[in-house]
Scaffold this motif. Structure first.
Motif, PDB file in Angstrom:
ATOM      1  N   LEU A 110       0.822  -1.203   0.000  1.00 30.94           N
ATOM      2  CA  LEU A 110       0.000   0.000   0.000  1.00 30.94           C
ATOM      3  C   LEU A 110       0.858   1.255   0.000  1.00 30.94           C
ATOM      4  O   LEU A 110       0.345   2.353  -0.129  1.00 30.94           O
ATOM      5  CB  LEU A 110      -0.913   0.013   1.235  1.00 30.94           C
ATOM      6  CG  LEU A 110      -1.875  -1.161   1.384  1.00 30.94           C
ATOM      7  CD1 LEU A 110      -2.691  -0.994   2.649  1.00 30.94           C
ATOM      8  CD2 LEU A 110      -2.779  -1.273   0.183  1.00 30.94           C
ATOM      9  N   ASP A 111       2.171   1.070   0.191  1.00 32.65           N
ATOM     10  CA  ASP A 111       3.045   2.219   0.386  1.00 32.65           C
ATOM     11  C   ASP A 111       3.528   2.826  -0.920  1.00 32.65           C
ATOM     12  O   ASP A 111       4.074   3.915  -0.927  1.00 32.65           O
ATOM     13  CB  ASP A 111       4.251   1.809   1.239  1.00 32.65           C
ATOM     14  CG  ASP A 111       4.741   0.427   0.864  1.00 32.65           C
ATOM     15  OD1 ASP A 111       4.275  -0.540   1.490  1.00 32.65           O
ATOM     16  OD2 ASP A 111       5.544   0.317  -0.077  1.00 32.65           O
ATOM     17  N   HIS A 112       3.367   2.096  -2.038  1.00 32.89           N
ATOM     18  CA  HIS A 112       3.587   2.707  -3.330  1.00 32.89           C
ATOM     19  C   HIS A 112       2.283   3.377  -3.751  1.00 32.89           C
ATOM     20  O   HIS A 112       1.215   3.009  -3.293  1.00 32.89           O
ATOM     21  CB  HIS A 112       3.955   1.674  -4.391  1.00 32.89           C
ATOM     22  CG  HIS A 112       5.254   0.982  -4.148  1.00 32.89           C
ATOM     23  ND1 HIS A 112       5.366  -0.117  -3.331  1.00 32.89           N
ATOM     24  CD2 HIS A 112       6.496   1.246  -4.609  1.00 32.89           C
ATOM     25  CE1 HIS A 112       6.628  -0.524  -3.318  1.00 32.89           C
ATOM     26  NE2 HIS A 112       7.340   0.285  -4.074  1.00 32.89           N
ATOM     27  N   GLY A 113       2.368   4.300  -4.652  1.00 34.15           N
ATOM     28  CA  GLY A 113       1.157   4.914  -5.160  1.00 34.15           C
ATOM     29  C   GLY A 113       1.304   6.412  -5.303  1.00 34.15           C
ATOM     30  O   GLY A 113       2.250   7.018  -4.798  1.00 34.15           O
ATOM     31  N   PRO A 114       0.375   7.028  -6.007  1.00 31.72           N
ATOM     32  CA  PRO A 114       0.424   8.479  -6.198  1.00 31.72           C
ATOM     33  C   PRO A 114       0.216   9.225  -4.886  1.00 31.72           C
ATOM     34  O   PRO A 114      -0.479   8.755  -3.992  1.00 31.72           O
ATOM     35  CB  PRO A 114      -0.746   8.742  -7.171  1.00 31.72           C
ATOM     36  CG  PRO A 114      -1.068   7.406  -7.771  1.00 31.72           C
ATOM     37  CD  PRO A 114      -0.733   6.393  -6.733  1.00 31.72           C
ATOM     38  N   ALA A 194      -1.931   9.339 -18.780  1.00 32.16           N
ATOM     39  CA  ALA A 194      -1.943  10.799 -18.696  1.00 32.16           C
ATOM     40  C   ALA A 194      -0.532  11.322 -18.944  1.00 32.16           C
ATOM     41  O   ALA A 194       0.445  10.578 -18.873  1.00 32.16           O
ATOM     42  CB  ALA A 194      -2.442  11.263 -17.324  1.00 32.16           C
ATOM     43  N   LYS A 195      -0.442  12.619 -19.248  1.00 30.30           N
ATOM     44  CA  LYS A 195       0.859  13.236 -19.452  1.00 30.30           C
ATOM     45  C   LYS A 195       1.648  13.229 -18.143  1.00 30.30           C
ATOM     46  O   LYS A 195       1.067  13.264 -17.059  1.00 30.30           O
ATOM     47  CB  LYS A 195       0.685  14.675 -19.938  1.00 30.30           C
ATOM     48  CG  LYS A 195       0.077  14.793 -21.337  1.00 30.30           C
ATOM     49  CD  LYS A 195      -0.062  16.255 -21.742  1.00 30.30           C
ATOM     50  CE  LYS A 195      -0.651  16.370 -23.134  1.00 30.30           C
ATOM     51  NZ  LYS A 195      -0.799  17.805 -23.541  1.00 30.30           N
ATOM     52  N   PRO A 196       2.985  13.200 -18.233  1.00 30.30           N
ATOM     53  CA  PRO A 196       3.784  13.219 -17.002  1.00 30.30           C
ATOM     54  C   PRO A 196       3.608  14.522 -16.241  1.00 30.30           C
ATOM     55  O   PRO A 196       3.336  15.586 -16.829  1.00 30.30           O
ATOM     56  CB  PRO A 196       5.224  13.062 -17.507  1.00 30.30           C
ATOM     57  CG  PRO A 196       5.186  13.498 -18.926  1.00 30.30           C
ATOM     58  CD  PRO A 196       3.827  13.141 -19.436  1.00 30.30           C
ATOM     59  N   ALA A 197       3.749  14.435 -14.933  1.00 33.13           N
ATOM     60  CA  ALA A 197       3.719  15.622 -14.072  1.00 33.13           C
ATOM     61  C   ALA A 197       5.119  15.815 -13.495  1.00 33.13           C
ATOM     62  O   ALA A 197       5.875  14.855 -13.297  1.00 33.13           O
ATOM     63  CB  ALA A 197       2.702  15.442 -12.954  1.00 33.13           C
ATOM     64  N   GLY A 266       6.722  10.302  -9.751  1.00 33.47           N
ATOM     65  CA  GLY A 266       6.385   8.896  -9.889  1.00 33.47           C
ATOM     66  C   GLY A 266       5.291   8.472  -8.929  1.00 33.47           C
ATOM     67  O   GLY A 266       4.582   9.294  -8.337  1.00 33.47           O
ATOM     68  N   ALA A 267       5.135   7.155  -8.792  1.00 28.86           N
ATOM     69  CA  ALA A 267       4.200   6.579  -7.816  1.00 28.86           C
ATOM     70  C   ALA A 267       4.987   5.530  -7.042  1.00 28.86           C
ATOM     71  O   ALA A 267       4.629   4.366  -6.980  1.00 28.86           O
ATOM     72  CB  ALA A 267       2.998   5.957  -8.516  1.00 28.86           C
ATOM     73  N   GLN A 268       6.099   5.971  -6.443  1.00 28.77           N
ATOM     74  CA  GLN A 268       7.041   5.030  -5.850  1.00 28.77           C
ATOM     75  C   GLN A 268       7.169   5.149  -4.339  1.00 28.77           C
ATOM     76  O   GLN A 268       7.645   4.225  -3.688  1.00 28.77           O
ATOM     77  CB  GLN A 268       8.424   5.200  -6.517  1.00 28.77           C
ATOM     78  CG  GLN A 268       8.880   6.643  -6.738  1.00 28.77           C
ATOM     79  CD  GLN A 268       9.693   7.237  -5.606  1.00 28.77           C
ATOM     80  OE1 GLN A 268      10.278   6.517  -4.822  1.00 28.77           O
ATOM     81  NE2 GLN A 268       9.716   8.561  -5.517  1.00 28.77           N
ATOM     82  N   SER A 274       6.413  13.897  -5.048  1.00 32.45           N
ATOM     83  CA  SER A 274       6.607  15.176  -5.743  1.00 32.45           C
ATOM     84  C   SER A 274       7.944  15.817  -5.423  1.00 32.45           C
ATOM     85  O   SER A 274       8.317  16.805  -6.058  1.00 32.45           O
ATOM     86  CB  SER A 274       5.472  16.144  -5.398  1.00 32.45           C
ATOM     87  OG  SER A 274       5.485  16.462  -4.015  1.00 32.45           O
ATOM     88  N   VAL A 275       8.692  15.293  -4.445  1.00 29.22           N
ATOM     89  CA  VAL A 275       9.961  15.902  -4.058  1.00 29.22           C
ATOM     90  C   VAL A 275      11.113  14.905  -4.131  1.00 29.22           C
ATOM     91  O   VAL A 275      12.191  15.160  -3.590  1.00 29.22           O
ATOM     92  CB  VAL A 275       9.878  16.502  -2.636  1.00 29.22           C
ATOM     93  CG1 VAL A 275       8.959  17.707  -2.622  1.00 29.22           C
ATOM     94  CG2 VAL A 275       9.420  15.452  -1.624  1.00 29.22           C
ATOM     95  N   SER A 276      10.902  13.764  -4.790  1.00 28.45           N
ATOM     96  CA  SER A 276      11.942  12.736  -4.801  1.00 28.45           C
ATOM     97  C   SER A 276      11.982  12.026  -6.145  1.00 28.45           C
ATOM     98  O   SER A 276      11.063  12.135  -6.960  1.00 28.45           O
ATOM     99  CB  SER A 276      11.698  11.712  -3.686  1.00 28.45           C
ATOM    100  OG  SER A 276      10.530  10.954  -3.947  1.00 28.45           O
ATOM    101  N   THR A 277      13.055  11.285  -6.362  1.00 29.44           N
ATOM    102  CA  THR A 277      13.140  10.342  -7.468  1.00 29.44           C
ATOM    103  C   THR A 277      13.296   8.962  -6.865  1.00 29.44           C
ATOM    104  O   THR A 277      13.784   8.821  -5.731  1.00 29.44           O
ATOM    105  CB  THR A 277      14.318  10.676  -8.408  1.00 29.44           C
ATOM    106  OG1 THR A 277      14.218   9.886  -9.600  1.00 29.44           O
ATOM    107  CG2 THR A 277      15.664  10.410  -7.752  1.00 29.44           C
TER     108      THR A 277
END
Length: 565
Positions: A110-114, A194-197, A266-268, A274-277
């Motif tokens: 459950l910890d991955h995701g948007p 969808a387009k990348p954010a 990502g959804a990682q 929004s602040v990481s890779t």
């Protein structure tokens, strides 16, 4: 056997009750159940398929095992949907009549995701290689039917991916490691929804993908393709969750679309995307360490990626949590991270496995050895709200500093909108104050990608998404039972609009009808209220990943009046 199709168009086959009872009675035998082979699958142009199998609760024998279950067609990857209902479920696989693989746990994830989204109920996927049968076992009886998600990557696609991944790495600059692009692992078969954010890269999270560690070098591209199909069609995400993936041989694969040099959201790591890779090493590293080649590749990749965004590879950074069901901290909490952290540092998970987590100091050292990029003479930053309702004002802000981070006052800042993959157009300007800060308000009427430019440098791009503005009303608050209610309204920007009609039954609202139309920007719905009672009409519009809703409309359907005596 009964079959159905879910909202993503993925076929789902249920074992019949008679077959399930037979299976439960013969859990130690070799009974094989075969789903219908005539089902049309959610298939891509290269033949990649996603399909599901429902295994009834009664299929598990007294020893907690099922018999061998045929998927009815080949597969290379399997995962578990709704894992929270069942406790730990283990799986092993084989080609019919062949030896079984070792047991592997389909771990709840459950910890991955948007960020800000509801957690998708699915396990991490398990790469099996070419198989057509599975067997399940549990420590306790499942809480209900068990649903499995399969992905099949045909031999032709596997061979093409192996050839391309081996011959087309991309190395743009001397400091960038070679990266296998999306086109080389078959991403065209699973285009993003969808387009990348774009957000910011202030740190990196390291993951493992779970599954087996025994895939071959020629299979790596197919593993990435299967994970992408599972993330998009099994978990309902827009694209593969990870920004990068690294195989056990040290090859780096481009993950989520948007460009390896861009701050792609990502959804990682739910609550931190929004602040990481995020980079995932392909395999499971709870009981075994990641291979040296993989560790060196992750170090080289993150040394380049963090430096590209002006971020050091060592030390700590403070980040505000966006929250989420599996985030370790509530929304708004300021948390200190190592610049290169493990997934478990931000979310309630054991990822990236105990032994890979123990290798993070080595990864940080390797990343630092890449050396820092020569800093530019100046920096310009841009921050926005992420999403704003149509027609409302969004505040953009940022700063312009020298290379040593001292403020640059009186600098002109151009705010640019992306008009094509390589073209930008200036839409507004601002000027920095004595502290180097600038701000500007824009009225949002469409989703755009923006950047700021000053003194010959530009910021990382950000996405500013439009949230639809929806208003709706009913022509009457009461109609006769069996009559029709008319709903009118306006949705901006124009596009599809959905109406859901619900009737109150006891303490619950039960859906009785759904309609879709298009706004230009006005729209009209007509809905029949079949029986007497209280109804709720809900109107909403979705543009990209953002949904706007009108206030619910209450309508009553009245019973016919008895004729006068």
């Amino acid at each position: 056997m009964a079959s159905s199709r879910d909202e993503n168009g993925i076929s789902e086959t249920a074992l019949t009750r008679r077959a399930a009872l037979a299976l439960g009675a013969a859990s130690a035998a070799t009974l094989v159940l075969r789903p219908s082979a005539s089902l049309a699958d959610a298939a891509a142009g290269d033949g990649t398929q996603a399909f599901r199998l429902k295994v009834p609760r009664g299929s598990f024998g007294p020893d907690g095992r099922t018999a061998a279950i045929s998927a009815g067609r080949p597969f290379e990857l399997v995962g578990l949907l709704d894992p929270g209902r069942h406790g730990a479920v283990e799986v092993r696989s084989r080609r019919a009549g062949g030896p079984w693989s070792p047991w592997g746990t389909m771990r709840e994830s459950l910890d991955h995701g948007p960020d800000g989204g509801s957690a998708a109920l699915a396990s991490e996927p398990v790469w099996t290689g070419p198989c057509d049968e599975v067997q399940l076992r549990t420590a306790r009886r499942p809480g209900g039917d068990v649903r499995l998600q399969f992905v099949h990557v045909p031999a032709g696609a596997r061979a093409a991916g192996a050839r391309l991944a081996a011959t087309r790495p991309v190395k743009v600059t001397a400091s960038q490691p070679s990266i296998v692009p999306r086109a080389s692992w078959g991403a065209a078969a699973v285009p993003p929804r969808a387009k990348p954010a774009f957000g910011q890269v202030t740190m990196a999270f390291v993951h493992h993908t779970e599954g087996v560690n025994s895939y071959s070098a020629s299979e790596s591209a197919s593993v990435v393709l299967a994970i992408a199909r599972y993330h998009r069609d099994g978990r309902g995400w827009n694209d593969i969750g990870y920004n990068f993936l690294v195989d056990r041989f040290g090859r780096v694969f481009e993950g989520r679309a948007g460009g390896v040099t861009m701050p792609v959201i990502g959804a990682q790591a739910g609550g931190w995307n929004s602040v990481s890779t995020g980079v995932a090493v392909m395999g499971s590293f709870t009981g075994v360490a990641a291979p040296k080649a993989a560790v060196e590749a992750v170090g080289a990749l993150l040394g380049w990626k963090l430096a590209l965004h002006g971020v050091p590879t060592s030390g700590t950074v403070q980040i505000i949590s966006a929250g989420g069901s599996e985030n370790r901290w509530p929304a708004g909490r300021k948390v200190t991270f190592q610049r290169i952290s493990g997934h478990r540092d931000g979310c309630s998970t054991d990822c990236p496995g105990n032994l890979l987590y123990a290798q993070l100091p080595a990864i940080r050292k390797l990343a630092a050895e890449q050396g820092e990029l020569t800093p530019p003479a100046a920096y310009v930053t841009l921050v926005g709200p992420g999403a704003t309702e149509w027609g409302r004002t969004a505040r953009l802000r940022g700063a312009v500093t020298n290379g040593d981070q001292s403020a640059r006052s009186g600098e002109k800042v151009a705010i640019e909108v992306q008009v094509s993959s390589s073209r930008w157009r200036t839409v507004a300007t601002a000027t920095t104050g004595s502290d180097g800060m600038w701000s500007h308000n824009v009225i949002v009427r469409s989703s755009v990608v923006l950047r700021a430019r000053a003194v010959g440098v530009e910021s990382s791009p950000i996405s500013l998404e439009v949230k639809p503005k929806v208003t709706a009303s009913a022509a009457s608050a009461e109609v006769p039972a069996g009559g029709t209610v008319t709903v009118t309204g306006e949705a901006r920007p124009s596009g599809p609009v959905d109406l859901v009609v619900e009737r109150r039954v006891g303490s619950r609202w039960v859906r009785v009808a759904a309609r879709t139309t298009r706004s230009r920007p006005r729209f009209t719905f007509s809905a029949r209220l079949p029986v007497a009672g209280s109804y709720r009409l809900r109107v909403q519009a979705t543009r990209g990943s953002r949904t706007g809703s009108a206030s619910p409309i209450a309508v009553r359907a009245s019973a016919p009046q008895a004729p006068a005596a």
